[in-house]
Scaffold this active site. Structure first.
Site, mmCIF file in Angstrom:
data_model
loop_
_atom_site.group_PDB
_atom_site.id
_atom_site.type_symbol
_atom_site.label_atom_id
_atom_site.label_comp_id
_atom_site.label_asym_id
_atom_site.label_seq_id
_atom_site.Cartn_x
_atom_site.Cartn_y
_atom_site.Cartn_z
ATOM 1 N N ARG A 32 6.525 0.999 1.578
ATOM 2 C CA ARG A 32 7.464 1.687 0.480
ATOM 3 C C ARG A 32 8.883 1.174 0.587
ATOM 4 N NH1 ARG A 32 7.245 6.645 1.924
ATOM 5 N NH2 ARG A 32 5.367 6.757 3.143
ATOM 6 N N PHE A 71 0.795 -1.261 0.010
ATOM 7 C CA PHE A 71 -0.062 -0.044 -0.068
ATOM 8 C C PHE A 71 0.865 1.268 -0.133
ATOM 9 C CE2 PHE A 71 -3.320 2.890 2.201
ATOM 10 C CZ PHE A 71 -3.898 2.809 1.010
ATOM 11 N N ILE A 101 0.764 4.438 0.550
ATOM 12 C CA ILE A 101 0.857 5.395 1.481
ATOM 13 C C ILE A 101 1.549 4.789 2.971
ATOM 14 C CG2 ILE A 101 -0.908 6.485 3.363
ATOM 15 C CD1 ILE A 101 -2.719 6.586 1.367
ATOM 16 N N SER A 102 1.598 3.547 2.948
ATOM 17 C CA SER A 102 2.426 2.992 4.282
ATOM 18 C C SER A 102 4.038 3.114 3.874
ATOM 19 C CB SER A 102 2.169 1.462 4.268
ATOM 20 O OG SER A 102 3.077 0.908 5.273
ATOM 21 N N ALA A 103 4.911 3.714 4.908
ATOM 22 C CA ALA A 103 6.141 3.978 4.898
ATOM 23 C C ALA A 103 6.889 2.627 4.945
ATOM 24 C CB ALA A 103 6.728 4.783 5.879
#
Length: 214
Positions: A15, A8, A10-12
């Protein structure tokens, strides 16, 4: 068959796993799990990962989650050289220390600031939380003193993990002008494969936080 990475943007941490895969050079099949739509609770995903979190890696039936564990696994299995995750015990120990620093200090302090704003109606950042994060950034700044990258002279998975975490709070508007080594390192990070994709996800995360701040 390429490994599947449930992700996802948005998830650091998610990423961070994608960044690691790109730096390592292993192609992964991205499967989006939309946390906002609660897709992590779909029965099909819970069968894969009962902890229902992203990122989750499925490499031909071998399933693992936690972004830094994923990065280590991918580097060990698919890494083309010894730099991204060194086999030398002492060099690897430094990379591991930086990874654990991210998982136990840096990212938790960022999360402690941002999650109450996103989920609990908090509209301002308490001074104690600001002090905690800036103290942690001071340690990171020290790690970079005399080093090009966070674990020495070579780019490693410690850089991809920390970049993913730090970029999220930077897009909230965090001031790092007192940390010159971090500022210099961030400029170097622009050369990392996947940098722009990570930044795009961080910007989306930052916009969600900022809209709830006073």
């Amino acid at each position: 068959m390429s490994p599947k990475l449930y992700h996802f943007p948005i998830s650091a941490p998610s990423r961070g796993a994608v960044l690691a895969a790109k730096v390592i050079g292993v192609p992964v099949e991205i499967k989006i799990i939309d946390l906002i739509k609660k897709e992590q609770y779909n029965e099909s995903f819970i069968k894969i990962n009962p902890q229902h979190c992203v990122p989750t890696l499925d490499d031909d039936g071998f399933v693992i989650w936690e972004s830094r564990a994923i990065a280590c696994y991918l580097a060990d299995k698919y890494g083309k050289n010894d730099e991204i995750y060194p086999k030398d015990l002492q060099r690897r120990a430094i990379v591991n220390q930086r990874l654990y620093f991210d998982s136990s200090f840096l990212y938790p302090r960022i999360r402690a600031i941002c999650y109450p704003i996103i989920y609990d109606g908090v509209t301002e950042i308490k001074n104690k939380l600001k002090e905690d994060l800036n103290t942690t950034l001071g340690f990171l700044n020290q790690f970079l003193e005399g080093n090009k990258w966070v674990a020495g002279e070579h780019l490693t998975i410690a850089d991809t993990s920390i970049l993913a975490s730090l970029s999220s709070i930077l897009e909230v508007g965090w001031d790092i002008s007192q940390f010159s080594n971090i500022e210099r390192w961030l400029k170097d990070c622009a050369s990392i494969p996947g940098y722009e994709e990570n930044l795009e996800g961080a910007k989306t995360f930052g916009s969600i936080v900022k809209k709830n701040l006073k």
